[in-house]
Write a protein that holds these residues in place. Structure first.
Motif, PDB file in Angstrom:
ATOM      1  N   GLU A   2      49.873  44.150  42.234  1.00 20.89           N
ATOM      2  CA  GLU A   2      49.095  44.305  42.328  1.00 20.89           C
ATOM      3  C   GLU A   2      48.380  45.541  42.208  1.00 20.89           C
ATOM      4  OE1 GLU A   2      45.948  41.527  42.093  1.00 20.89           O
ATOM      5  OE2 GLU A   2      47.416  40.678  43.169  1.00 20.89           O
ATOM      6  N   LYS A   3      48.375  46.466  42.511  1.00 22.35           N
ATOM      7  CA  LYS A   3      48.257  47.448  42.003  1.00 22.35           C
ATOM      8  C   LYS A   3      48.608  48.045  40.816  1.00 22.35           C
ATOM      9  CE  LYS A   3      46.408  48.239  46.297  1.00 22.35           C
ATOM     10  NZ  LYS A   3      45.160  48.528  46.500  1.00 22.35           N
ATOM     11  N   ARG A  15      39.762  45.122  58.528  1.00 23.79           N
ATOM     12  CA  ARG A  15      39.078  43.801  58.374  1.00 23.79           C
ATOM     13  C   ARG A  15      40.050  42.305  58.658  1.00 23.79           C
ATOM     14  NH1 ARG A  15      35.725  45.547  54.471  1.00 23.79           N
ATOM     15  NH2 ARG A  15      33.430  45.243  54.497  1.00 23.79           N
ATOM     16  N   SER A  16      41.157  42.178  57.836  1.00 24.19           N
ATOM     17  CA  SER A  16      42.448  42.168  58.136  1.00 24.19           C
ATOM     18  C   SER A  16      44.431  42.756  57.000  1.00 24.19           C
ATOM     19  CB  SER A  16      41.859  40.742  56.857  1.00 24.19           C
ATOM     20  OG  SER A  16      41.740  41.028  55.793  1.00 24.19           O
ATOM     21  N   ASP A  60      42.340  48.446  49.907  1.00 22.33           N
ATOM     22  CA  ASP A  60      42.988  47.565  49.310  1.00 22.33           C
ATOM     23  C   ASP A  60      41.941  45.785  49.458  1.00 22.33           C
ATOM     24  OD1 ASP A  60      45.738  46.201  48.103  1.00 22.33           O
ATOM     25  OD2 ASP A  60      44.678  44.598  49.522  1.00 22.33           O
ATOM     26  N   THR A  61      41.970  45.772  48.282  1.00 18.69           N
ATOM     27  CA  THR A  61      40.958  43.992  48.397  1.00 18.69           C
ATOM     28  C   THR A  61      42.183  43.098  48.348  1.00 18.69           C
ATOM     29  OG1 THR A  61      38.482  45.465  47.297  1.00 18.69           O
ATOM     30  CG2 THR A  61      39.512  42.381  47.438  1.00 18.69           C
ATOM     31  N   PRO A  62      42.891  43.073  47.437  1.00 17.50           N
ATOM     32  CA  PRO A  62      43.941  41.698  47.603  1.00 17.50           C
ATOM     33  C   PRO A  62      44.554  40.863  49.024  1.00 17.50           C
ATOM     34  CG  PRO A  62      44.266  42.472  45.568  1.00 17.50           C
ATOM     35  CD  PRO A  62      43.374  43.418  46.796  1.00 17.50           C
ATOM     36  N   PHE A  63      44.625  42.169  49.986  1.00 21.73           N
ATOM     37  CA  PHE A  63      45.154  41.697  51.175  1.00 21.73           C
ATOM     38  C   PHE A  63      44.965  42.127  51.864  1.00 21.73           C
ATOM     39  CE2 PHE A  63      48.370  42.466  47.370  1.00 21.73           C
ATOM     40  CZ  PHE A  63      49.689  41.416  47.590  1.00 21.73           C
ATOM     41  N   PHE A  64      44.409  43.327  52.386  1.00 22.80           N
ATOM     42  CA  PHE A  64      43.177  44.162  53.436  1.00 22.80           C
ATOM     43  C   PHE A  64      41.829  43.604  53.030  1.00 22.80           C
ATOM     44  CE2 PHE A  64      47.531  45.439  53.202  1.00 22.80           C
ATOM     45  CZ  PHE A  64      47.316  45.809  54.680  1.00 22.80           C
ATOM     46  N   ASN A  65      41.160  43.200  52.315  1.00 24.33           N
ATOM     47  CA  ASN A  65      39.875  42.596  52.246  1.00 24.33           C
ATOM     48  C   ASN A  65      39.014  44.211  52.589  1.00 24.33           C
ATOM     49  OD1 ASN A  65      39.731  40.205  51.750  1.00 24.33           O
ATOM     50  ND2 ASN A  65      40.155  39.248  54.151  1.00 24.33           N
ATOM     51  N   LYS A 124      43.112  55.108  52.743  1.00 22.01           N
ATOM     52  CA  LYS A 124      44.475  54.036  53.360  1.00 22.01           C
ATOM     53  C   LYS A 124      44.167  52.962  51.633  1.00 22.01           C
ATOM     54  CE  LYS A 124      47.459  53.230  56.216  1.00 22.01           C
ATOM     55  NZ  LYS A 124      47.600  52.045  57.354  1.00 22.01           N
ATOM     56  N   ASP A 125      45.215  53.096  51.151  1.00 17.89           N
ATOM     57  CA  ASP A 125      45.701  52.337  50.252  1.00 17.89           C
ATOM     58  C   ASP A 125      46.829  52.425  49.322  1.00 17.89           C
ATOM     59  OD1 ASP A 125      45.585  50.626  48.705  1.00 17.89           O
ATOM     60  OD2 ASP A 125      43.359  51.056  47.688  1.00 17.89           O
ATOM     61  N   PHE A 126      47.505  51.948  48.970  1.00 20.50           N
ATOM     62  CA  PHE A 126      48.912  51.697  48.081  1.00 20.50           C
ATOM     63  C   PHE A 126      48.806  52.553  46.994  1.00 20.50           C
ATOM     64  CE2 PHE A 126      48.986  48.562  51.184  1.00 20.50           C
ATOM     65  CZ  PHE A 126      50.269  48.829  51.621  1.00 20.50           C
ATOM     66  N   ILE A 127      48.531  53.979  47.013  1.00 20.10           N
ATOM     67  CA  ILE A 127      48.387  54.774  45.633  1.00 20.10           C
ATOM     68  C   ILE A 127      49.722  54.693  45.282  1.00 20.10           C
ATOM     69  CG2 ILE A 127      47.776  56.704  44.903  1.00 20.10           C
ATOM     70  CD1 ILE A 127      45.940  57.132  47.149  1.00 20.10           C
TER      71      ILE A 127
END
Length: 263
Positions: free
Chosen positions: A11-12, A54-55, A88-93, A113-116
């Motif tokens: 996704e990234k 958030r999630s 991150d939006t798709p997995f963590f909102n 905090k992201d998957f860079i």
């Protein structure tokens, strides 16, 4: 077998293409934040990196109605050393606007905090006010990790390098990482085991100018005492604080004295 980490990284790659198209609009007028490394290194008590989340893929919705700026202010007032913002939006909102909202309202360090996997994500993190970024050894080749680490350093950012086992710790040390996080969550299965910090810490060079951070699975003061006793200078805490009805009390309960490292 495709893991959760595999799905996130796939996704990234799509996200990176979008960010590159939008990168011409970035502005880098950001305020300076104090050094997270110096804060953790010089503190007598275990420090808290408080996360806005958030999630998650493993827990689902944690707190969908959170106001990131308000949450950040509560964290800062309670004595957090740093605030971690999931973008991150798709997995963590999460999103970069959350990061900007937080960095504009607090004076303490803020971690993106992201998957860079690409430099453009670092550009977006910096443009939205982050002073610290996360690089995950499991998500990158050694060459990618080294290049991104150097790029972020050149941008004046601090880098938290996340490892999951002894082999990944060796990789982090090879690039001379100063802030090293041991994730107790297996990113392939998302299962959590606090003893992962204990296992990896046995190979950690505490005599060198580095700090160890234990990530995931910290629920109470007993967990905090456990990781402090094996050399952690800080813990990264998300779900426990996001679900807390009394953030100040919860955060204070985790600020236990640092342990004497048994080398």
């Amino acid at each position: 077998m495709t893991t959760i980490l595999d799905k996130i990284i796939a996704e990234k790659r799509t996200e990176v293409l979008r960010l590159k198209r939008e990168s011409t609009q970035l502005s880098f007028e950001v305020s300076e934040k104090p050094s997270l490394f110096e804060k953790l290194k010089n503190s007598k008590n275990l420090q808290i990196i408080s996360e806005i989340k958030r999630s998650s893929p493993s827990k689902g919705i944690i707190n969908s109605s959170v106001n990131p700026a308000n949450q950040a202010l509560q964290y800062a007032k309670a004595g957090a050393a740093c605030i971690s913002v999931l973008t991150d939006t798709p997995f963590f909102n999460g999103n970069f606007q959350d990061l900007k909202d937080v960095t504009q309202i607090v004076e303490i360090p803020v971690l993106c905090k992201d998957f860079i996997i690409d430099k453009v994500q670092i550009d977006f993190a910096k443009a939205h006010g982050a002073s610290v970024i996360l690089l995950i050894v499991a998500a990158l080749s050694k060459e990618e990790l080294s290049n991104l680490y150097q790029y972020a350093t050149d941008q004046g950012l601090e880098i938290l390098v996340e490892v999951h086992d002894e082999e990944e710790l060796k990789v982090a040390l090879e690039i001379d990482a100063k802030l090293i996080g041991i994730n107790n969550r297996n990113l392939k299965t998302f299962e959590v085991d606090l003893r992962n910090t204990e296992k990896v810490a046995k190979s950690f060079p505490f005599h060198e100018n580095r700090v160890l951070i234990s990530e995931s699975g910290i629920k109470d003061s007993n967990d905090a005492k456990f990781v402090a006793g094996i050399g952690a200078s800080a813990v990264l805490v998300g779900e426990t604080l996001m679900r807390s009805g009394d953030i100040e009390s919860t955060l204070h309960s985790l600020q236990v004295p640092k342990g004497v490292v048994r080398l």
